[in-house]
Scaffold this active site. Structure first.
Site, PDB file in Angstrom:
ATOM      1  CG  HIS A  28      27.704  85.885 101.585  1.00 46.43           C
ATOM      2  ND1 HIS A  28      28.645  85.734 102.486  1.00 46.43           N
ATOM      3  CD2 HIS A  28      27.899  85.280 100.399  1.00 46.43           C
ATOM      4  CE1 HIS A  28      29.557  85.028 101.994  1.00 46.43           C
ATOM      5  NE2 HIS A  28      29.190  84.624 100.770  1.00 46.43           N
ATOM      6  CG  PHE A  33      25.454  86.200  97.954  1.00 49.11           C
ATOM      7  CD1 PHE A  33      24.494  86.212  98.872  1.00 49.11           C
ATOM      8  CD2 PHE A  33      25.972  84.876  97.498  1.00 49.11           C
ATOM      9  CE1 PHE A  33      24.009  85.007  99.363  1.00 49.11           C
ATOM     10  CE2 PHE A  33      25.418  83.700  98.055  1.00 49.11           C
ATOM     11  CZ  PHE A  33      24.524  83.845  98.965  1.00 49.11           C
ATOM     12  CD  GLU A  69      32.708  86.554  92.166  1.00 46.63           C
ATOM     13  OE1 GLU A  69      32.057  85.717  92.577  1.00 46.63           O
ATOM     14  OE2 GLU A  69      33.873  86.466  92.473  1.00 46.63           O
ATOM     15  CG  ASP A 101      27.234  90.971 100.007  1.00 50.34           C
ATOM     16  OD1 ASP A 101      27.294  91.337 100.971  1.00 50.34           O
ATOM     17  OD2 ASP A 101      26.321  90.357  99.490  1.00 50.34           O
TER      18      ASP A 101
END
Length: 325
Positions: free
Chosen positions: A126, A80, A57, A82
């Protein structure tokens, strides 16, 4: 159409309109997105504009911010929400600050699509709604549409915006259907709330996943003789304060509902804004908040549902506010 199809249509229309728009993220190409939100796009636009990435990410967000600085308009599939914890430096310290630090010359037109919220038993890591983190950062816009039409119209506006936009889409709502304008010219303004229901007794302010529950509770309240006005924020930052205060002055009773945790949640900021305004003098009862419990989100479906505002609890809070009218 479904929320999922509205997302695909919005992105596809903007990619046809502007060759600088591209989609980047894990599994967005061959797999069609972890939640099916880019099915068919690889076949139409090719792997240069629908870019599968490694599971990093930090790298994804860094590439997107850099591409935006050079004139591209990336859409990042965060999957997600998160996972934004791995993107925070690029979003908070780079994307949000660049335009200010370079006197408007360094624009960062990037959209971070975040699959937020609970409802599908994805457990503690998640299932979070972390919008309040980003609402605290000047330079970011934060949107959380709650209907298929709003999803399409706001996503298209986010892609065209010259600022970084955090776009919340709710995992539990991907299959929710509603009428959606099919015109590629359909775009909704960022920064404008929507009055989803007109009423005179109680104002309920909400956004995103909780909108459907609030509307259902409003229908049940009507059967009990309580006319509920439902204000859908749609955009959290910039906040449509005028629409909120106008409704509060009209009804004098306010309930705020979201599915993020209560402590530090964005609806607390809305409550403070109301309390600091001249609308405070119009209140006939205390401001109430209804949000998720301050606990990690359970995997168990029964426990997960128990920690979120239900239709029945929303109705009970509405009745509590209206009982002394």
């Amino acid at each position: 159409m479904s929320v999922r199809d509205a997302i695909i249509q919005a992105m596809s229309e903007e990619m046809r309109r502007d060759e600088n728009v591209f989609l980047i993220g894990e599994d967005v190409g061959i797999y069609g997105g972890d939640f099916g939100t880019s099915v068919g796009m690889l076949e139409e636009f090719g792997k240069e504009r629908v870019r599968d990435t490694p599971i990093s990410e930090n790298a994804i967000s860094g590439c997107a911010v850099g591409a935006a600085l050079t004139g591209m308009r990336p859409i990042v599939d965060v999957t997600f929400m998160d996972f934004v914890v791995y993107m925070m430096d690029n979003i908070v310290n780079q994307a949000a600050k660049t335009r200010y630090m370079y006197g408007g010359k360094g624009q960062v037109p990037v959209v971070f699509r975040c699959a937020a919220g609970a409802g599908i038993c994805s457990a503690a890591q998640h299932s979070q709604s972390l919008e309040s983190w980003f609402c605290h950062i000047p330079g970011l816009k934060v949107v959380a549409p709650g209907t298929p039409a709003d999803v399409k119209g706001i996503l298209k506006a986010a892609v065209r915006d010259n600022n970084p936009v955090i776009f919340l889409e709710y995992k539990s709502d991907y299959n929710v259907k509603g009428e959606v304008p099919v015109s590629p010219d359909f775009v909704l303004p960022i920064g404008k709330a929507d009055l989803k229901r007109v009423g005179k007794d109680v104002t309920v302010i909400t956004y995103g996943r909780m909108l459907r529950r609030v509307l259902e509770a409003a229908d049940m309240a009507r059967e009990k003789g309580i006319e509920v006005e439902v204000v859908d924020l749609v955009t959290l930052i910039p906040l449509d304060k005028d629409a909120i205060l106008e409704s509060v002055k009209k009804t004098g009773r306010v309930l705020l509902v979201n599915d993020a945790h209560k402590t530090g949640g964005f609806i607390g900021e809305v409550a403070a804004m109301i309390a600091e305004s001249d609308a405070f003098d119009y209140l006939d009862n205390r401001i109430l908040r209804l949000a998720a419990e301050d606990v990690p989100i359970p995997y168990n479906k029964g426990l997960e549902e128990a920690m979120y505002p239900s239709v029945e609890r929303i109705l009970k809070y509405i009745e509590r506010l209206a009982e002394k009218r």
